[in-house]
Scaffold this motif. Sequence first.
Motif, PDB file in Angstrom:
ATOM      1  N   ASN A  29     -19.193   8.819  48.775  1.00  0.00           N
ATOM      2  CA  ASN A  29     -18.651   8.407  47.495  1.00  0.00           C
ATOM      3  C   ASN A  29     -17.464   7.499  47.778  1.00  0.00           C
ATOM      4  O   ASN A  29     -17.605   6.305  47.978  1.00  0.00           O
ATOM      5  CB  ASN A  29     -18.260   9.622  46.671  1.00  0.00           C
ATOM      6  CG  ASN A  29     -17.778   9.237  45.286  1.00  0.00           C
ATOM      7  OD1 ASN A  29     -17.794   8.056  44.927  1.00  0.00           O
ATOM      8  ND2 ASN A  29     -17.337  10.199  44.516  1.00  0.00           N
ATOM      9  N   ALA A  30     -16.281   8.037  47.854  1.00  0.00           N
ATOM     10  CA  ALA A  30     -15.102   7.220  48.142  1.00  0.00           C
ATOM     11  C   ALA A  30     -14.894   7.062  49.650  1.00  0.00           C
ATOM     12  O   ALA A  30     -15.355   7.882  50.443  1.00  0.00           O
ATOM     13  CB  ALA A  30     -13.863   7.839  47.519  1.00  0.00           C
ATOM     14  N   THR A  90     -13.202   3.873  45.508  1.00  0.00           N
ATOM     15  CA  THR A  90     -14.386   4.602  45.087  1.00  0.00           C
ATOM     16  C   THR A  90     -15.638   3.744  45.271  1.00  0.00           C
ATOM     17  O   THR A  90     -15.550   2.538  45.529  1.00  0.00           O
ATOM     18  CB  THR A  90     -14.275   5.014  43.620  1.00  0.00           C
ATOM     19  OG1 THR A  90     -14.294   3.833  42.803  1.00  0.00           O
ATOM     20  CG2 THR A  90     -12.993   5.794  43.362  1.00  0.00           C
ATOM     21  N   ARG A  91     -16.781   4.356  45.117  1.00  0.00           N
ATOM     22  CA  ARG A  91     -18.035   3.605  45.232  1.00  0.00           C
ATOM     23  C   ARG A  91     -18.072   2.467  44.210  1.00  0.00           C
ATOM     24  O   ARG A  91     -18.604   1.399  44.473  1.00  0.00           O
ATOM     25  CB  ARG A  91     -19.226   4.535  45.040  1.00  0.00           C
ATOM     26  CG  ARG A  91     -20.571   3.841  45.079  1.00  0.00           C
ATOM     27  CD  ARG A  91     -21.715   4.827  45.021  1.00  0.00           C
ATOM     28  NE  ARG A  91     -21.879   5.549  46.272  1.00  0.00           N
ATOM     29  CZ  ARG A  91     -22.559   5.080  47.311  1.00  0.00           C
ATOM     30  NH1 ARG A  91     -23.122   3.883  47.253  1.00  0.00           N
ATOM     31  NH2 ARG A  91     -22.685   5.799  48.410  1.00  0.00           N
ATOM     32  N   ASN A  99     -12.930   1.184  42.321  1.00  0.00           N
ATOM     33  CA  ASN A  99     -11.564   1.525  41.889  1.00  0.00           C
ATOM     34  C   ASN A  99     -10.718   1.864  43.104  1.00  0.00           C
ATOM     35  O   ASN A  99     -11.177   2.541  44.023  1.00  0.00           O
ATOM     36  CB  ASN A  99     -11.598   2.710  40.926  1.00  0.00           C
ATOM     37  CG  ASN A  99     -12.291   2.362  39.623  1.00  0.00           C
ATOM     38  OD1 ASN A  99     -12.109   1.272  39.084  1.00  0.00           O
ATOM     39  ND2 ASN A  99     -13.105   3.264  39.112  1.00  0.00           N
ATOM     40  N   THR A 100      -9.478   1.395  43.092  1.00  0.00           N
ATOM     41  CA  THR A 100      -8.601   1.564  44.249  1.00  0.00           C
ATOM     42  C   THR A 100      -7.348   2.352  43.912  1.00  0.00           C
ATOM     43  O   THR A 100      -6.925   2.413  42.758  1.00  0.00           O
ATOM     44  CB  THR A 100      -8.191   0.205  44.830  1.00  0.00           C
ATOM     45  OG1 THR A 100      -7.512  -0.546  43.812  1.00  0.00           O
ATOM     46  CG2 THR A 100      -9.405  -0.575  45.316  1.00  0.00           C
ATOM     47  N   GLY A 106     -17.337  14.621  44.953  1.00  0.00           N
ATOM     48  CA  GLY A 106     -16.773  13.845  43.863  1.00  0.00           C
ATOM     49  C   GLY A 106     -15.266  13.810  43.845  1.00  0.00           C
ATOM     50  O   GLY A 106     -14.674  13.083  43.048  1.00  0.00           O
ATOM     51  N   ASN A 125     -11.310  13.230  45.131  1.00  0.00           N
ATOM     52  CA  ASN A 125     -10.505  12.237  45.832  1.00  0.00           C
ATOM     53  C   ASN A 125      -9.149  12.823  46.164  1.00  0.00           C
ATOM     54  O   ASN A 125      -8.664  13.677  45.434  1.00  0.00           O
ATOM     55  CB  ASN A 125     -10.351  10.984  44.961  1.00  0.00           C
ATOM     56  CG  ASN A 125     -11.663  10.220  44.831  1.00  0.00           C
ATOM     57  OD1 ASN A 125     -12.347   9.999  45.813  1.00  0.00           O
ATOM     58  ND2 ASN A 125     -12.009   9.844  43.616  1.00  0.00           N
ATOM     59  N   PRO A 139     -10.731  10.817  49.643  1.00  0.00           N
ATOM     60  CA  PRO A 139     -11.828  11.173  50.536  1.00  0.00           C
ATOM     61  C   PRO A 139     -11.313  11.690  51.872  1.00  0.00           C
ATOM     62  O   PRO A 139     -10.461  11.076  52.506  1.00  0.00           O
ATOM     63  CB  PRO A 139     -12.565   9.832  50.726  1.00  0.00           C
ATOM     64  CG  PRO A 139     -11.528   8.802  50.516  1.00  0.00           C
ATOM     65  CD  PRO A 139     -10.603   9.352  49.473  1.00  0.00           C
TER      66      PRO A 139
END
Length: 119
Positions: A32-33, A52-53, A56-57, A101, A103, A105
Amino acid sequence: QVQLVESGGGLVQAGGSLRLSCVASGSIWRINAMGWYRQAPGKQRELVAFVTRGGNTNYADSVKGRFTISRDNAKNTVYLQMNSLQPGDTAVYYCTAGRGGGNPPNDDWGQGTQVTVSS
Protein backbone atom coordinates in the motif's frame (compact mmCIF):
# COMPACT_ATOMS: atom_id res chain seq x y z
CA GLN A 1 7.04 -10.82 1.99
CA VAL A 2 8.36 -7.78 0.22
CA GLN A 3 12.04 -7.20 -0.45
CA LEU A 4 13.33 -3.64 -0.68
CA VAL A 5 16.69 -2.53 -2.07
CA GLU A 6 17.84 1.07 -1.67
CA SER A 7 20.44 2.94 -3.70
CA GLY A 8 21.67 6.48 -4.21
CA GLY A 9 23.27 7.32 -0.89
CA GLY A 10 26.68 8.90 -0.62
CA LEU A 11 28.73 11.87 0.52
CA VAL A 12 27.62 15.38 -0.41
CA GLN A 13 28.48 18.89 0.72
CA ALA A 14 25.98 21.03 2.59
CA GLY A 15 23.54 22.61 0.18
CA GLY A 16 23.85 19.76 -2.26
CA SER A 17 21.32 17.19 -3.46
CA LEU A 18 20.92 13.43 -3.58
CA ARG A 19 18.23 11.16 -4.95
CA LEU A 20 17.51 7.88 -3.21
CA SER A 21 15.75 5.02 -4.97
CA CYS A 22 14.15 1.88 -3.60
CA VAL A 23 12.97 -1.03 -5.71
CA ALA A 24 10.44 -3.48 -4.31
CA SER A 25 10.16 -7.15 -5.25
CA GLY A 26 8.33 -10.20 -3.98
CA SER A 27 4.70 -9.80 -2.93
CA ILE A 28 4.44 -6.35 -4.47
CA TRP A 29 0.68 -6.60 -5.00
CA ARG A 30 0.31 -6.34 -1.26
CA ILE A 31 2.08 -2.99 -0.99
CA ASN A 32 0.00 0.00 0.00
CA ALA A 33 2.11 2.91 1.21
CA MET A 34 5.89 3.24 0.87
CA GLY A 35 8.17 5.48 2.80
CA TRP A 36 11.56 6.49 4.09
CA TYR A 37 12.91 6.52 7.63
CA ARG A 38 16.34 7.58 8.82
CA GLN A 39 18.54 6.95 11.81
CA ALA A 40 21.43 9.17 12.78
CA PRO A 41 24.21 7.99 15.12
CA GLY A 42 23.03 7.98 18.71
CA LYS A 43 19.48 8.94 17.75
CA GLN A 44 16.21 7.11 17.37
CA ARG A 45 14.93 6.11 13.97
CA GLU A 46 12.53 8.72 12.60
CA LEU A 47 10.02 8.91 9.79
CA VAL A 48 11.10 11.13 6.92
CA ALA A 49 8.22 10.80 4.46
CA PHE A 50 5.73 8.38 3.01
CA VAL A 51 3.49 8.16 -0.04
CA THR A 52 0.29 6.18 -0.44
CA ARG A 53 -0.56 4.05 -3.44
CA GLY A 54 -2.78 6.90 -4.63
CA GLY A 55 0.04 9.44 -4.38
CA ASN A 56 -0.81 11.27 -1.17
CA THR A 57 2.32 12.35 0.66
CA ASN A 58 3.34 13.13 4.22
CA TYR A 59 6.60 14.68 5.45
CA ALA A 60 8.43 15.25 8.68
CA ASP A 61 8.54 18.94 9.55
CA SER A 62 12.33 18.91 9.39
CA VAL A 63 12.35 18.05 5.67
CA LYS A 64 9.29 19.88 4.36
CA GLY A 65 10.17 22.08 1.41
CA ARG A 66 13.52 20.33 0.90
CA PHE A 67 12.67 16.66 0.29
CA THR A 68 10.20 15.20 -2.18
CA ILE A 69 8.92 11.64 -2.12
CA SER A 70 7.45 10.03 -5.21
CA ARG A 71 6.69 6.57 -6.51
CA ASP A 72 6.41 4.81 -9.84
CA ASN A 73 3.98 1.93 -9.34
CA ALA A 74 4.79 0.49 -12.75
CA LYS A 75 8.45 0.16 -11.70
CA ASN A 76 7.69 -0.79 -8.09
CA THR A 77 10.01 2.02 -7.07
CA VAL A 78 9.88 4.85 -4.57
CA TYR A 79 12.20 7.86 -4.70
CA LEU A 80 13.36 10.48 -2.25
CA GLN A 81 14.72 13.65 -3.80
CA MET A 82 16.74 15.50 -1.18
CA ASN A 83 17.71 19.11 -1.82
CA SER A 84 19.43 21.74 0.33
CA LEU A 85 20.99 18.99 2.40
CA GLN A 86 22.34 19.89 5.82
CA PRO A 87 24.78 18.10 8.14
CA GLY A 88 21.79 17.26 10.32
CA ASP A 89 20.46 15.08 7.49
CA THR A 90 23.37 12.70 7.91
CA ALA A 91 21.93 9.28 8.67
CA VAL A 92 21.25 5.81 7.36
CA TYR A 93 18.09 6.02 5.26
CA TYR A 94 15.73 3.06 5.17
CA CYS A 95 13.01 2.33 2.64
CA THR A 96 9.81 0.83 3.98
CA ALA A 97 6.63 -0.71 2.65
CA GLY A 98 3.25 -1.18 4.26
CA ARG A 99 1.13 -4.23 3.42
CA GLY A 100 -1.92 -3.13 5.37
CA GLY A 101 -4.06 -0.06 5.46
CA GLY A 102 -2.31 1.73 8.28
CA ASN A 103 0.28 4.46 7.99
CA PRO A 104 3.13 5.15 8.18
CA PRO A 105 4.35 2.06 6.35
CA ASN A 106 6.67 -0.16 8.36
CA ASP A 107 5.94 -3.81 7.58
CA ASP A 108 9.00 -4.36 5.41
CA TRP A 109 12.40 -2.67 5.56
CA GLY A 110 15.36 -2.31 3.27
CA GLN A 111 18.95 -2.70 4.41
CA GLY A 112 19.57 1.04 4.47
CA THR A 113 21.78 3.43 2.56
CA GLN A 114 24.20 5.89 4.13
CA VAL A 115 23.82 9.61 3.48
CA THR A 116 26.60 11.83 4.76
CA VAL A 117 26.45 15.63 4.48
CA SER A 118 29.67 17.52 5.13
CA SER A 119 29.77 21.12 6.31
